[in-house]
Design a protein around this motif. Structure first.
Motif, PDB file in Angstrom:
ATOM      1  N   PRO A 194       0.800  -1.226   0.000  1.00  0.00           N
ATOM      2  CA  PRO A 194       0.000   0.000   0.000  1.00  0.00           C
ATOM      3  C   PRO A 194       0.838   1.284   0.000  1.00  0.00           C
ATOM      4  O   PRO A 194       0.377   2.325  -0.453  1.00  0.00           O
ATOM      5  N   GLY A 195       2.076   1.215   0.463  1.00  0.00           N
ATOM      6  CA  GLY A 195       2.927   2.386   0.508  1.00  0.00           C
ATOM      7  C   GLY A 195       3.689   2.665  -0.775  1.00  0.00           C
ATOM      8  O   GLY A 195       4.401   3.652  -0.877  1.00  0.00           O
ATOM      9  N   LYS A 235      -0.634  -0.642  -6.093  1.00  0.00           N
ATOM     10  CA  LYS A 235      -0.658  -1.332  -7.390  1.00  0.00           C
ATOM     11  C   LYS A 235       0.478  -2.346  -7.440  1.00  0.00           C
ATOM     12  O   LYS A 235       1.548  -2.095  -6.870  1.00  0.00           O
ATOM     13  N   PRO A 236       0.286  -3.460  -8.114  1.00  0.00           N
ATOM     14  CA  PRO A 236       1.392  -4.409  -8.261  1.00  0.00           C
ATOM     15  C   PRO A 236       2.538  -3.769  -9.041  1.00  0.00           C
ATOM     16  O   PRO A 236       2.318  -3.155 -10.090  1.00  0.00           O
ATOM     17  N   VAL A 237       3.740  -3.882  -8.496  1.00  0.00           N
ATOM     18  CA  VAL A 237       4.932  -3.342  -9.140  1.00  0.00           C
ATOM     19  C   VAL A 237       5.997  -4.427  -9.221  1.00  0.00           C
ATOM     20  O   VAL A 237       5.928  -5.438  -8.523  1.00  0.00           O
TER      21      VAL A 237
END
Length: 73
Positions: free
Chosen positions: A10-11, A16-18
């Protein structure tokens, strides 16, 4: 749906998936591939990525869609 090269935090990029260790969203990699950009150009644009990161992004998307529930009419 676990992939050691993909991170959801979340940070980072609002969760988003990275690609792990970067701020490069999986979505961005997939959109570039979908637009016909060759992996070599993506790697040149994002030097911290590897070919395996690109493959992991594709596998992540496939796993996500495989787990998606289909609702009929």
């Amino acid at each position: 749906m676990s992939n050691e090269r993909i991170e959801i935090n979340p940070g980072i990029m609002d969760g988003k998936p990275v690609i792990r260790g970067t701020r490069v969203p999986v979505e961005l990699v997939l959109r570039k591939l979908g637009a016909g950009m060759p992996p070599e150009i993506i790697l040149a644009d994002h030097p911290r990525l590897t070919r395996d990161d690109i493959l992991a992004a594709q596998a992540f998307a496939a796993d996500y869609l495989a787990d998606e529930e289909i609702v009929y009419g």
